[in-house]
Design a protein around this motif. Structure first.
Motif, PDB file in Angstrom:
ATOM      1  N   VAL A   1     -22.725  34.003  -0.687  1.00 58.78           N
ATOM      2  CA  VAL A   1     -23.360  34.568   0.508  1.00 58.78           C
ATOM      3  C   VAL A   1     -23.608  33.520   1.590  1.00 58.78           C
ATOM      4  CG1 VAL A   1     -25.396  35.807   1.336  1.00 58.78           C
ATOM      5  CG2 VAL A   1     -24.418  36.372  -0.900  1.00 58.78           C
ATOM      6  N   ASP A   2     -23.938  32.289   1.180  1.00 56.73           N
ATOM      7  CA  ASP A   2     -24.355  31.282   2.161  1.00 56.73           C
ATOM      8  C   ASP A   2     -23.277  30.237   2.461  1.00 56.73           C
ATOM      9  OD1 ASP A   2     -26.798  32.556   2.143  1.00 56.73           O
ATOM     10  OD2 ASP A   2     -27.611  31.262   0.571  1.00 56.73           O
ATOM     11  N   GLY A   3     -22.080  30.434   1.970  1.00 54.54           N
ATOM     12  CA  GLY A   3     -21.048  29.424   2.144  1.00 54.54           C
ATOM     13  C   GLY A   3     -20.403  29.463   3.516  1.00 54.54           C
ATOM     14  N   LEU A   4     -19.287  28.765   3.618  1.00 52.10           N
ATOM     15  CA  LEU A   4     -18.550  28.685   4.867  1.00 52.10           C
ATOM     16  C   LEU A   4     -17.904  30.018   5.222  1.00 52.10           C
ATOM     17  CD1 LEU A   4     -16.747  25.272   4.206  1.00 52.10           C
ATOM     18  CD2 LEU A   4     -18.818  25.645   5.540  1.00 52.10           C
ATOM     19  N   LEU A   5     -17.480  30.136   6.490  1.00 54.16           N
ATOM     20  CA  LEU A   5     -16.778  31.348   6.922  1.00 54.16           C
ATOM     21  C   LEU A   5     -15.311  31.337   6.489  1.00 54.16           C
ATOM     22  CD1 LEU A   5     -18.241  31.882  10.510  1.00 54.16           C
ATOM     23  CD2 LEU A   5     -18.809  33.098   8.396  1.00 54.16           C
ATOM     24  N   GLU A   6     -14.816  30.169   6.078  1.00 51.07           N
ATOM     25  CA  GLU A   6     -13.446  30.113   5.567  1.00 51.07           C
ATOM     26  C   GLU A   6     -13.370  30.807   4.204  1.00 51.07           C
ATOM     27  OE1 GLU A   6     -10.724  28.768   7.186  1.00 51.07           O
ATOM     28  OE2 GLU A   6     -12.165  28.742   8.842  1.00 51.07           O
ATOM     29  N   ARG A   7     -12.223  31.391   3.931  1.00 53.54           N
ATOM     30  CA  ARG A   7     -11.988  31.983   2.605  1.00 53.54           C
ATOM     31  C   ARG A   7     -12.064  30.883   1.547  1.00 53.54           C
ATOM     32  NH1 ARG A   7      -5.918  32.841   1.887  1.00 53.54           N
ATOM     33  NH2 ARG A   7      -6.230  30.585   2.005  1.00 53.54           N
TER      34      ARG A   7
END
Length: 979
Positions: free
Chosen positions: A211-217
């Motif tokens: 949920v809180d990670g980067l916007l990259e896949r």
């Protein structure tokens, strides 16, 4: 980063699950079956025999060719028979006959070649041997002709079920062309939170990545052995309301049997279509895999999706599906569970993300889960059963699957019948095999074995010969696998390097766990989980691979190939046949058992491991008649001498006399031209003194040109200069260890070392460690692969080639008494990971400069009587994990700037000033105590009454323990700097 541990109340298929989770399968590359292994090995041996040996005996050429051709035809059917062996008794018997036949043929060939070897030598000796062996030759030829009759009989017998094999084979080939996926296990049950133990931290970490990670896949891989509950954990995360709210699309795919890749893609497309409320396309040919992946990618584009790939077994599966997942900056995630670390590494390399290693439950969590499932009414174990239950639980080693399964069986037993519970404890191995409720444990754990290629199956089954719960040294395994013939030669690799690769494969598949690493992250010791070893023991027995004699099993089959003895022979066993034995392991067995076994062992024995046989003070003379022996270990025995007849063992590749009392090797050692590993040394420790003892020999050891490891040769005799030159002839040497080097021999040694282009590790100690100069300045071109250097003795100056050799990973310098500060020249070594410095320079203040030692992870400082302070600049040693400081009697303060070492996990002080110890012990307000507040664990102590009195502070719980606690070093054990 490690995820937390979890327990589960149930474990099994997806019965009762609903929603988007469906079971699908994936194509796997075909593995060569275990039944093929002995045949494949024998076919190679037959080919070599026909090429090199048959010229001596043309009269049996026809028989050899017939055997080879028939076995080649049989091998084609073994691929199919392997899949029917479990369910068809007729096929099972046929496979056993083939296996037994291959062993007989191998014995015949080896005996024939042994007779040929004995014919060589001096002219008179060769003539006598030929006359003596003539009768034996005709017997061997007669046995070979009889084998042909057996082959005809076996091949005639299997014609009755050949149509069945053909039908299975055609079905398999059709599956291969359609890229079928292998089957393994069902999905994990849908569980409530109340059914789980130890899941909270694991779930929190995974939720944070999702949920809180980067916007990259990104891809998040959960890795671990079968039975850890990886699927259960990921399912809890998948169903969490916050995850449901965060992702627009969620898809769960499980890799199991009966479906093709096309069906998997169709299933994924259907799940996605349902969630975005669009109909899945019908008019286009949906059997086209590339078109399906293109449609899936289009549906997922510009949407935040979560795709779970459950139980991915190999990289091929990941490669086949990864292109369906777009990377459009929406914060999408792919989660996968796997037993294979290679899959996790490959997926991370492609998508980026995190790898989480799933860990077993700790003791407290295991006990909580066990009691909850076994005593559901009270969750408490009756005192009368506690010892028995804990003994049973210990066998599970924190795996939730067996804990839950065994608890389910025990829950139905009367708590007043202590004898029934104790019977389960004593016969757990048989209970798991015979109880239908426990068979799923074997089924889940055995999947990893079934997936192995045949050459790794041999290596896995070989783990059955070791004692239960035993720590197995990596190099011991590698040498044994080479000697056993499990390792196939690969271009550009030594057999030992190939075996090391095998070990890495098994570790990556979670079939072994590493229990000890070296400082430079090489595997040192590993072990196999108790239940996995039970599978290895069971399958070894079924396939006549190996047998063991222990408390639970006191007999072995008549035609055993490998025998592992862990207890005393019974009188009834001493007359059992060992004529076909190839490997004998006597780990800790009684001396009387060894004598009984050696009386019945034939001359074809190739491996004899007598490690730690108690009271073994003399070299066993029966060994000298075992001309086929390739591996001989007397490690940890009391043997003192080696007979000159050792030269008769012409096939010997490993001679392990480590931790024996052997100090001299006979001249005949040079006759062992195939010797690859020569280990003759021991350590002795008295108070602070830590001494190594090696060996001397009058032999010209330069004749041992196959040698890879030479440890430790004592170089203080009158022939040292000659032997020093001979070392330069050993072009295969990878590790060279020399004791008692004289100053005048330094130049000759350097000249020899420069020729050893394969050398990886070098250890040199001077004749008099305090006075004799260690002259290694004349090494103009150090070996390019040299990574580990251990020098002990006076150095006039730092050898010029050390600070410039960029491949150095480990460097130990002891008693060097340098005139110049070595840190200045060493700090720029780009790959240095482990540095030990004992009395190398007269420091008053030791200063570590910024940007120095960029990759250093472990630092040991020892024996600096005048050292008053240590200073660390910001940016120095940015990767340091462990710092050990000892025998610095006037050091009163912790290193200034230690707070900059943010990666430091362990700080140890031994025999430092009492004032420093007092600051560390209880004074939370002191400046020194605050400087080390960020370090998770502190250890400190002193040498008293012949042992180390060690205390440990675990900062995660801020609890102090003594030397007898789990965090303290055992009393009397050496500090790390001295190991």
């Amino acid at each position: 980063m490690n995820i937390g541990r979890l327990g589960l109340k149930g474990y099994g298929g997806a019965r009762g699950w609903s929603g988007t989770i469906k079971s699908t399968t994936f194509p796997r590359e075909r593995k060569e079956k275990m039944a093929e292994g002995p045949v494949t090995f024998l076919l190679n041996k037959l080919s070599n025999f026909l090429e090199y040996e048959i010229c001596h005996f043309r009269n049996i050429q026809e028989e050899i060719i017939y055997v080879r051709d028939e076995l080649a035809r049989v091998k084609a059917f073994l691929k199919i028979a392997d899949s029917l062996e479990e369910s068809d008794e007729q096929v099972k018997v046929w496979v056993e006959q083939i296996r037994d036949l291959t062993f007989n043929i191998e014995d015949i060939l080896d005996e024939f070649m042994l007779l040929s070897i004995q014919d060589h030598g001096h002219v008179l000796q060769a003539m006598l041997c030929k006359l003596r062996n003539m009768k034996a030759r005709y017997r061997v030829i007669h046995e070979l002709k009889q084998v042909n009759s057996r082959i005809k009989s076996i091949c005639e017998g299997h014609k009755r079920f050949r149509p069945k094999l053909r039908r299975v084979g055609q079905h398999s080939r059709a599956d291969d062309s359609d890229n079928h996926w292998y089957d393994h296990r069902s999905d994990a049950l849908l569980l409530d939170k109340s059914d789980l133990v130890g899941i909270e931290e694991s779930k929190r970490i995974l939720m944070e990545h999702l949920v809180d990670g980067l916007l990259e896949r990104e891809v998040i891989s959960v890795v671990g052995m079968g039975g850890l509950g990886k699927t259960t954990l990921v399912k809890q995360v998948y169903d969490d309301p916050a995850v449901k709210k965060h992702f627009h699309i969620r898809v769960w795919l499980t890799f199991s049997t009966s479906c093709k890749l096309v069906e998997l893609l169709k299933d994924m497309l259907q799940q996605i279509a349902c969630q975005i409320r669009k109909p899945a396309p019908q008019r286009v040919d949906t059997s086209n895999k590339e078109w399906l992946k293109m449609m899936i990618k289009g549906f997922l584009l510009n949407k935040r999706y979560l795709i779970v790939l459950d139980d991915v077994w190999n990289v091929i599966e990941w490669e086949a599906i990864k292109y369906a997942f777009p990377n459009d900056g929406c914060g999408s995630r792919v989660m996968l569970t796997t037993r294979n670390a290679d899959v996790a590494s490959a997926s991370q390399a492609d998508f980026g993300g995190k790898i989480h290693e799933s860990k077993p439950l700790n003791d407290e969590e295991s006990w909580k889960l066990f009691c909850r499932k076994t005593f559901s009414e009270t969750n408490l174990c009756p005192p009368s059963l506690e010892e028995t239950c804990k003994s049973i639980l210990k066998k599970c080693e924190g795996l939730p699957l067996p804990i839950v399964a065994i608890s389910g069986v025990l829950a139905s037993k009367d708590t007043q019948r202590v004898d029934e519970w104790d019977l389960v404890r004593r016969s757990l191995r048989a209970e798991i095999d015979g109880n239908d409720r426990l068979k799923k444990i074997n089924k889940v754990l055995a999947l990893s074995f079934n997936e192995l290629p045949y050459y790794l199956k041999c290596c896995f089954l070989h783990l059955s010969v070791f004692p239960e719960g035993y720590g197995i040294e990596r190099m011991r395994l590698i040498r044994l696998w080479v000697a056993e013939g499990f390792v196939e030669a690969k271009e550009g690799r030594t057999l030992e390097e190939a075996a090391d690769y095998y070990l890495k494969e098994i570790l990556n598949r979670s079939l072994l766990q590493v229990t000890e690493w070296t400082a430079d992250r090489r595997v040192k010791v590993c072990r196999i989980h108790h239940l996995l070893q039970q599978i290895a023991i069971k399958k070894s027995k079924e396939q006549s691979f190996a047998a063991r004699v222990d408390e639970q099993n006191s007999s072995w089959p008549d035609k055993v190939r490998r025998l592992s003895v862990h207890t005393k022979f019974q009188s009834s066993q001493q007359n059992m046949s060992l004529s076909q034995l190839r490997s004998l392991y006597m780990s800790g067995a009684e001396k009387s058992s060894l004598k009984a076994a050696l009386l019945h062992v034939g001359k074809l024995l190739t491996v004899l491991d007598l490690q730690a046989v108690p009271n073994l003070g003399k070299f066993p003379m029966q060994v000298l008649e075992m001309y086929s022996l390739r591996y001989l270990s007397l490690r940890y025995t009391e043997v003192k001498t080696v007979p000159s007849s050792i030269g008769k063992l012409q096939n010997l590749e490993t001679l392990d006399l480590k931790y024996t009392y052997v100090t001299v090797l006979p001249r005949e050692i040079m006759e062992l031209r195939r010797l690859r590993q020569l280990l003759v040394y021991r350590y002795e420790t008295i108070s602070y003194l830590h001494s190594k003892y090696g060996f001397r020999t009058p032999a010209d050891i330069g004749s041992l040109q196959s040698l890879q490891k030479l440890c430790y040769w004592e170089a203080d005799d009158e022939r040292s200069c000659i032997i020093m030159r001979d070392i330069g002839k050993m072009l295969h040497l990878r590790r060279l260890c020399i004791l008692k080097l004289k100053k005048e021999d330094g130049t000759t040694l350097c000249s020899s070392i420069s020729r050893l282009t394969n050398l990886v590790a070098l250890s040199v100690t001077s004749l008099d460690e305090d006075e004799e100069v260690l002259d290694l300045q004349n090494l103009s071109s150090p070996p390019p692969l040299l990574q580990r250097i251990y020098l002990k003795g006076r150095l006039l100056e730092m050898p010029h080639w050390i600070p410039t050799h960029e491949n150095i990973v480990t460097l130990h310098l002891r008693l060097c008494c340098l005139k110049d500060d070595p840190l200045i020249s060493l700090q720029n070594l780009p790959n240095l990971v482990h540095l030990e410095l004992e009395k190398v320079y007269d420091w008053k203040v030791l200063h570590f400069k910024a940007k120095g030692f960029k990759k250093l992870q472990k630092l040991g400082l020892d024996n600096y009587v005048g050292l008053r302070g240590i200073e660390v600049e910001g940016g120095a040693m940015p990767s340091l994990v462990q710092l050990i400081i000892q025998r610095c009697k006037v050091l009163r303060n912790v290193p200034v700037g230690i707070e900059y070492l943010t990666t430091l996990k362990l700080l140890e002080f031994f025999d430092v000033h009492d004032e420093l110890v007092m600051k560390l012990e209880h004074d939370d307000q002191s400046q020194d105590y605050q400087r080390v507040a960020h370090i998770p664990e502190l250890r400190y102590g002193s040498w008293t009454d012949g042992g180390w009195d060690v205390k440990s502070v675990d900062r995660t719980g801020d609890e102090a323990g003594s030397s007898h606690g789990t965090n303290g070093r055992n009393r009397g054990e050496l500090p790390p700097c001295w190991k």
